[in-house]
Motif scaffolding. Structure first.
Motif, short mmCIF file in Angstrom:
data_model
loop_
_atom_site.label_atom_id
_atom_site.label_comp_id
_atom_site.label_asym_id
_atom_site.label_seq_id
_atom_site.Cartn_x
_atom_site.Cartn_y
_atom_site.Cartn_z
N GLY A 80 0.80 -1.18 0.00
CA GLY A 80 0.00 0.00 0.00
C GLY A 80 0.84 1.25 0.00
O GLY A 80 2.06 1.21 0.17
N LEU A 81 0.19 2.36 -0.20
CA LEU A 81 0.88 3.65 -0.17
C LEU A 81 0.98 4.12 1.26
O LEU A 81 0.02 4.14 1.99
CB LEU A 81 0.12 4.67 -1.01
CG LEU A 81 -0.02 4.36 -2.50
CD1 LEU A 81 -0.91 5.39 -3.17
CD2 LEU A 81 1.35 4.34 -3.16
N ASN A 82 2.19 4.52 1.65
CA ASN A 82 2.35 5.02 3.02
C ASN A 82 3.06 6.37 3.04
O ASN A 82 3.46 6.84 4.09
CB ASN A 82 3.10 4.00 3.88
CG ASN A 82 4.45 3.64 3.29
OD1 ASN A 82 4.90 4.27 2.35
ND2 ASN A 82 5.05 2.62 3.85
N ALA A 83 3.24 7.00 1.87
CA ALA A 83 3.86 8.33 1.79
C ALA A 83 3.36 8.99 0.51
O ALA A 83 2.76 8.36 -0.35
CB ALA A 83 5.38 8.20 1.78
N TYR A 84 3.64 10.27 0.38
CA TYR A 84 3.28 10.97 -0.85
C TYR A 84 4.21 10.53 -1.96
O TYR A 84 5.42 10.42 -1.76
CB TYR A 84 3.38 12.49 -0.67
CG TYR A 84 2.31 13.06 0.21
CD1 TYR A 84 1.01 13.23 -0.28
CD2 TYR A 84 2.57 13.43 1.52
CE1 TYR A 84 0.01 13.74 0.54
CE2 TYR A 84 1.58 13.95 2.33
CZ TYR A 84 0.31 14.10 1.83
OH TYR A 84 -0.68 14.61 2.62
N PRO A 85 3.67 10.25 -3.16
CA PRO A 85 4.53 9.83 -4.27
C PRO A 85 5.33 11.01 -4.81
O PRO A 85 4.93 12.17 -4.63
CB PRO A 85 3.54 9.32 -5.31
CG PRO A 85 2.26 10.01 -5.00
CD PRO A 85 2.26 10.24 -3.52
N PRO A 86 6.45 10.73 -5.47
CA PRO A 86 7.22 11.82 -6.07
C PRO A 86 6.36 12.56 -7.09
O PRO A 86 5.48 11.99 -7.73
CB PRO A 86 8.38 11.10 -6.76
CG PRO A 86 8.45 9.76 -6.12
CD PRO A 86 7.08 9.44 -5.65
N ASN A 87 6.61 13.83 -7.25
CA ASN A 87 5.86 14.67 -8.16
C ASN A 87 5.95 14.10 -9.57
O ASN A 87 7.03 13.74 -10.04
CB ASN A 87 6.40 16.10 -8.13
CG ASN A 87 5.39 17.10 -8.65
OD1 ASN A 87 4.24 16.77 -8.85
ND2 ASN A 87 5.84 18.33 -8.86
N GLY A 88 4.82 13.97 -10.25
CA GLY A 88 4.77 13.45 -11.60
C GLY A 88 4.54 11.95 -11.68
O GLY A 88 4.38 11.41 -12.77
N THR A 89 4.53 11.26 -10.55
CA THR A 89 4.30 9.82 -10.55
C THR A 89 2.82 9.55 -10.75
O THR A 89 1.97 10.20 -10.15
CB THR A 89 4.76 9.19 -9.23
OG1 THR A 89 6.14 9.48 -9.04
CG2 THR A 89 4.55 7.69 -9.22
N VAL A 90 2.53 8.57 -11.59
CA VAL A 90 1.14 8.21 -11.87
C VAL A 90 0.92 6.78 -11.40
O VAL A 90 1.69 5.87 -11.73
CB VAL A 90 0.83 8.32 -13.38
CG1 VAL A 90 -0.58 7.83 -13.68
CG2 VAL A 90 1.03 9.74 -13.86
N TYR A 91 -0.12 6.57 -10.60
CA TYR A 91 -0.50 5.23 -10.17
C TYR A 91 -1.82 4.87 -10.82
O TYR A 91 -2.71 5.70 -10.93
CB TYR A 91 -0.67 5.17 -8.64
CG TYR A 91 0.61 5.28 -7.88
CD1 TYR A 91 1.38 4.16 -7.63
CD2 TYR A 91 1.05 6.50 -7.40
CE1 TYR A 91 2.56 4.25 -6.92
CE2 TYR A 91 2.24 6.60 -6.70
CZ TYR A 91 2.99 5.47 -6.46
OH TYR A 91 4.16 5.55 -5.77
N ARG A 92 -1.94 3.64 -11.24
CA ARG A 92 -3.19 3.15 -11.82
C ARG A 92 -3.72 2.05 -10.91
O ARG A 92 -3.01 1.10 -10.62
CB ARG A 92 -2.97 2.62 -13.22
CG ARG A 92 -2.50 3.68 -14.18
CD ARG A 92 -2.46 3.14 -15.60
NE ARG A 92 -1.75 4.05 -16.47
CZ ARG A 92 -2.28 5.10 -17.07
NH1 ARG A 92 -3.55 5.36 -16.89
NH2 ARG A 92 -1.58 5.85 -17.85
N PHE A 93 -4.94 2.21 -10.47
CA PHE A 93 -5.57 1.24 -9.59
C PHE A 93 -6.64 0.48 -10.35
O PHE A 93 -7.42 1.08 -11.09
CB PHE A 93 -6.19 1.92 -8.36
CG PHE A 93 -5.17 2.60 -7.50
CD1 PHE A 93 -4.49 1.87 -6.55
CD2 PHE A 93 -4.88 3.95 -7.65
CE1 PHE A 93 -3.55 2.48 -5.74
CE2 PHE A 93 -3.94 4.56 -6.86
CZ PHE A 93 -3.26 3.82 -5.89
N THR A 94 -6.67 -0.80 -10.18
CA THR A 94 -7.68 -1.63 -10.82
C THR A 94 -8.82 -1.86 -9.85
O THR A 94 -8.60 -2.41 -8.76
CB THR A 94 -7.08 -2.99 -11.24
OG1 THR A 94 -5.94 -2.75 -12.06
CG2 THR A 94 -8.10 -3.83 -11.98
N PRO A 95 -10.04 -1.41 -10.20
CA PRO A 95 -11.16 -1.61 -9.28
C PRO A 95 -11.52 -3.10 -9.18
O PRO A 95 -11.38 -3.85 -10.14
CB PRO A 95 -12.29 -0.81 -9.90
CG PRO A 95 -11.93 -0.68 -11.34
CD PRO A 95 -10.42 -0.73 -11.42
#
Length: 105
Positions: A1-16
C-alpha cells in the motif's frame, strides 16, 4: 500500500475490484423478493418445501439481530426496527443460499 506521498509526476493506476451480490452455485431455486423496500416489512415468496432461515445485516456486514425462518408461500419480514438505508437479506436452506438488497425507507 501507499504510506507516503509519491514523487511529483508519478502516476499510479488502480484496478477496481467489482463488488456486489451475485448468485453462486447452490442457490435456492424460485425464491422471489416481491418488495425490496418498505417502512415496516418486505415480502418474499418461498416456493420451496421446508423451512428456510434468514438474517439481515447492514451493508457494511454488521449483524442487525434480525433473523427468523421462512415457510412455504409469501412471507412478511419485519424491518421496522432497522435504521433507514440499504441492508442485505441472507436466506439459507439445505439447497443453498441467496442474498438480496433491501431498503428501509
Amino acid at each position: 500500500g501507499l504510506n507516503a506521498y509519491p514523487p511529483n509526476g508519478t502516476v499510479y493506476r488502480f484496478t477496481p475490484i467489482p463488488s456486489g451480490i451475485v448468485k453462486t452455485a447452490g442457490t435456492l431455486q424460485g425464491l422471489q423478493l416481491i418488495s425490496n423496500a418498505g417502512h415496516s416489512q418486505v415480502l418474499l415468496n418461498n416456493p420451496n418445501d421446508g423451512t428456510l432461515n434468514y438474517k439481515i445485516v447492514a451493508i457494511n456486514g454488521v449483524s442487525l439481530y434480525n433473523s427468523g425462518s421462512l415457510q412455504k408461500g409469501i412471507n412478511r419480514i419485519d424491518i421496522s426496527n432497522l435504521p433507514q438505508g440499504m441492508h442485505i437479506l441472507h436466506v439459507a436452506g439445505k439447497e443453498g443460499t441467496q442474498s438480496y438488497r433491501i431498503i428501509k425507507l
